[in-house]
Design an enzyme around this catalytic site. Structure first.
Site, mmCIF file in Angstrom:
data_model
loop_
_atom_site.group_PDB
_atom_site.id
_atom_site.type_symbol
_atom_site.label_atom_id
_atom_site.label_comp_id
_atom_site.label_asym_id
_atom_site.label_seq_id
_atom_site.Cartn_x
_atom_site.Cartn_y
_atom_site.Cartn_z
ATOM 1 C CG ASP A 205 -0.171 0.206 2.539
ATOM 2 O OD1 ASP A 205 1.077 0.302 2.521
ATOM 3 O OD2 ASP A 205 -0.834 0.284 3.584
ATOM 4 C CG ASP A 207 1.524 3.108 4.769
ATOM 5 O OD1 ASP A 207 0.465 2.661 5.203
ATOM 6 O OD2 ASP A 207 2.434 2.383 4.296
ATOM 7 C CG ASP A 310 -3.271 2.488 5.310
ATOM 8 O OD1 ASP A 310 -4.427 2.216 4.935
ATOM 9 O OD2 ASP A 310 -2.476 1.649 5.768
HETATM 10 P P1 8DG Z 1 4.174 -2.545 3.019
HETATM 11 O O1 8DG Z 1 2.980 -1.637 3.024
HETATM 12 O O2 8DG Z 1 5.158 -2.202 1.972
HETATM 13 O O3 8DG Z 1 3.777 -3.977 2.975
HETATM 14 O O4 8DG Z 1 4.958 -2.364 4.410
HETATM 15 P P2 8DG Z 1 4.733 -1.268 5.520
HETATM 16 O O5 8DG Z 1 4.458 0.068 4.908
HETATM 17 O O6 8DG Z 1 5.869 -1.361 6.447
HETATM 18 O O7 8DG Z 1 3.457 -1.843 6.290
HETATM 19 P P3 8DG Z 1 2.048 -1.176 6.652
HETATM 20 O O8 8DG Z 1 1.130 -2.314 6.992
HETATM 21 O O9 8DG Z 1 1.576 -0.253 5.596
HETATM 22 O O10 8DG Z 1 2.298 -0.392 8.018
HETATM 23 C C1 8DG Z 1 3.080 0.759 8.109
HETATM 24 C C2 8DG Z 1 3.267 1.142 9.554
HETATM 25 O O11 8DG Z 1 2.089 1.693 10.104
HETATM 26 C C3 8DG Z 1 3.602 -0.052 10.432
HETATM 27 O O12 8DG Z 1 4.872 0.094 10.983
HETATM 28 C C4 8DG Z 1 2.616 -0.052 11.543
HETATM 29 C C5 8DG Z 1 2.032 1.345 11.483
HETATM 30 N N1 8DG Z 1 0.690 1.395 12.035
HETATM 31 C C6 8DG Z 1 0.370 2.168 13.131
HETATM 32 N N2 8DG Z 1 -0.923 1.998 13.458
HETATM 33 C C7 8DG Z 1 -1.438 1.121 12.567
HETATM 34 C C8 8DG Z 1 -2.723 0.586 12.396
HETATM 35 O O13 8DG Z 1 -3.655 0.878 13.148
HETATM 36 N N3 8DG Z 1 -2.881 -0.286 11.373
HETATM 37 C C9 8DG Z 1 -1.847 -0.588 10.530
HETATM 38 N N4 8DG Z 1 -2.061 -1.441 9.520
HETATM 39 N N5 8DG Z 1 -0.624 -0.097 10.669
HETATM 40 C C10 8DG Z 1 -0.417 0.754 11.672
HETATM 41 O O14 8DG Z 1 1.169 2.895 13.707
HETATM 42 MN MN MN Z 2 2.651 0.366 3.801
HETATM 43 MN MN MN Z 3 -0.437 0.753 5.591
#
Ligand code: 8DG
Ligand code: MN
Ligand code: MN
Length: 386
Positions: A205, A207, A310
């Site tokens: 995703d 962020d 996100d």
């Molecule tokens: P990716 O998307 O490339 O797979 O990896 P990522 O960017 O490291 O993973 P992510 O699932 O998008 O999460 C990014 C960060 O956001 C992760 O370190 C955890 C943080 N995070 C929070 N709160 C929450 C929450 O409520 N839900 C999720 N999914 N992540 C959260 O601080």
């Molecule tokens: Mn991510």
């Molecule tokens: Mn995310």
């Protein structure tokens, strides 16, 4: 192994991931990929403890500054439990681990991975469906289960959402988000967080963290952003949550939980080809891919694709904590919070840092200040890929 003469450890490594620099992808990808499969399998079984143990082993190996050639080089390294060491030894000696291969080909692992690969479907739901004999998307669709709005969108855009988001696509989404945010609140700041901030070349995703230099101006911002995105036809799905965070006398929230309470939106964007030059080029080079997607959606060669995004809104006073929390990796976050509690008697969240001995919040306006409060050497985002 225990009777061998003691040698100096091949590498020096600290035991908490937040004490180490962990680049992506690291020098031991054969080993880390294998441990990641075992971690994921444990997580999909609901066995958090076991999953975490494999994640810690994986993180340690990824942080090493050269390739491990033999089991002797593992001596003196922290974080590696007996099970991980056995798997690593197998891999070093035979090039494969039978346990990892069996896991990857097990029907349960394959089905659970497929089902949790649907946006909106967690381990619990997937487990229930698997127990009922559902192992494919087709079986799910004919099962008669009623799906919630997130799951319906997850199923509808399954192929798109399981195709990694490229750096170029993330940049295209950044341009879209910045345009909308600046149009609804001039002066607001948009920061790319998550894996892309850590320098990853692809992700599941994109962020974003959004704030405004004047505290309070960011309140209710998420709804304005969503309304604007919707009016421009850029959203395929969105679920918004309002900010429920309040500082309490007892200190910052639940430090073990990765969920925070910011105003935020889990969404699916419609990324059109004209917003992403890379996409257009790929579609031209690979008409087959476009045809397959058209068949799956029945929409006839569509010039756009779905991307998970996100959006998180933070007040400026909490921004440094939010940025640290939303940059990840998940293991790096967990380890930083574990370090805070166990080594410093502090609780860290994406909102604040609370010192339990001094019984007060410690303020910070940059990530560097948070590391300093924690007594940790600063680790740059690209070193947080534990
Ligand atoms: P990716 O998307 O490339 O797979 O990896 P990522 O960017 O490291 O993973 P992510 O699932 O998008 O999460 C990014 C960060 O956001 C992760 O370190 C955890 C943080 N995070 C929070 N709160 C929450 C929450 O409520 N839900 C999720 N999914 N992540 C959260 O601080
Ligand atoms: Mn991510
Ligand atoms: Mn995310």
């Amino acid at each position: 192994q225990q009777g061998d003469p003691v040698e100096a450890p091949a590498f020096l490594a600290a035991s908490y991931a937040c004490q180490r620099n962990t680049p992506q992808p690291g020098h031991n990808t054969l080993l880390t990929a294998a441990l990641s499969v075992l971690a994921e399998s444990a997580e999909l079984n609901g066995d958090e403890g076991r999953g975490l143990a494999f994640r810690r082993s994986e993180g340690l190996l990824r942080s090493l500054d050269r390739r491990v050639q033999g089991p002797a080089e593992l001596r003196g390294l922290p974080c590696l439990g007996d099970h991980s060491r056995r798997v690593i030894q197998d891999l070093l000696e035979n090039g494969v681990s039978s346990e990892v291969e069996e896991t990857k080909s097990s029907p349960r692992y394959k089905a659970m991975k497929l089902l949790t690969g649907i946006f909106g479907v967690g381990v619990k739901t997937a487990k229930r469906w698997f127990t009922e004999g559902i192992c494919s998307l087709a079986q799910l669709e004919t099962s008669g289960h009623s799906l919630n709005a997130a799951q319906q969108a997850g199923l509808k855009y399954y192929t798109d959402l399981n195709q990694p988001v490229s750096r170029e696509e993330a940049d295209a989404v950044s341009v879209m988000v910045e345009g909308v945010v600046h149009s609804v609140l001039p002066g607001a700041r948009v920061t790319l967080a998550g894996g892309f901030r850590r320098g990853k070349m692809s992700g599941h995703d994109v962020d974003f963290l959004i704030t405004h230099p004047d505290e309070g101006k960011e309140e209710g911002l998420i709804h304005k952003i969503i309304a604007c995105l919707e009016s421009r036809g850029l959203l395929l799905y969105q679920q918004t949550t309002r900010n429920t965070y309040r500082e309490s006398a007892k200190g910052a929230g639940r430090p073990s939980s990765s969920m925070d309470r910011f105003e935020r939106c889990f969404s699916i964007f419609k990324l059109t080809n004209d917003s992403s030059p890379e996409d257009t080029r790929r579609a031209q080079q690979d008409p087959e891919r476009v045809r397959v997607e058209a068949d799956q959606t029945g929409s006839g060669g569509r010039p756009w694709r779905a991307v998970r995004v996100d959006l998180v809104v933070s007040p400026i006073s909490q921004f440094a904590f939010a940025l640290l929390g939303w940059t990840g990796s998940k293991l790096f976050e967990r380890e930083t919070r574990r370090w805070a509690v166990r080594e410093r008697s502090m609780s860290l969240s994406s909102h604040a840092l609370y010192d339990r001995n001094q019984e007060r919040y410690l303020r910070a306006s940059s990530e560097e200040e948070i590391f300093a409060h924690l007594g940790l050497e600063y680790v740059s985002p690209t070193g947080r890929n534990a």
